[in-house]
Design an enzyme around this catalytic site. Structure first.
Site: not given
Length: 158
Positions: A31, A65-67, A89, A94, A97
């Site tokens: 991502w 990034s979560f992974e 990154v 908005e 999250h």
């Protein structure tokens, strides 16, 4: 110290340990790939510059990034892996999250390092804007990938 007050690519290498026989894992989020590729190149080049062998640097990608946490664990569980550098990154959007992602990644990376008793480095760029992210990848604040590689080298000196 806040990134705005220093360059991420400035460091003192005078006390670096010999890393010529060390193995490094790079876990890189796909991502925001344009930026994470620059971070990865900064980390890779820094490791080579200070004596790591190209064949001892392993790069794995994860979707986001979560992974990074699980990707770090996959590498850290191998006894021959000396340090893992996580690069990603997260740009504020908005919703909230980004807060959840950043908190989970910080906690997860910390836990992986403690579980396997080896350096697992938090190289996550967390910004409000895309411009700020670029400033921390190849802009006026240097390269967070360089900083993460330097942290890994320094931690191996303990």
């Amino acid at each position: 110290m806040a990134t705005a007050l220093q360059n991420l690519s400035d460091y003192d290498a005078s006390n670096f340990t010999d890393i010529s026989e060390k193995r490094f894992g790079l876990v890189v989020a796909e991502w925001n790939r344009e930026i994470t590729d620059v971070l990865s190149a900064g980390a890779y080049d820094t490791l080579l510059k200070h004596g790591a062998k190209a064949e001892n640097i392993y790069r794995n990608t994860v979707p986001g990034s979560f992974e990074l946490t699980l990707g770090a664990q996959f590498l850290a569980q191998h006894d021959e892996m000396d340090a893992v550098i996580c690069l990603g990154v997260v740009i504020r959007g908005e919703t909230k999250h980004d807060d959840y992602i950043c908190h989970a990644v910080a906690q997860g990376i910390t836990q992986v390092g403690l579980k396997f008793n080896k350096p697992v480095i938090f190289g996550l760029v967390t910004t409000n804007t895309l411009e700020q992210a670029w400033d921390r990848a190849s802009g006026k604040h240097g390269n967070k990938g360089v900083e993460a590689a330097v942290a890994a080298i320094q931690m191996l000196g303990f």
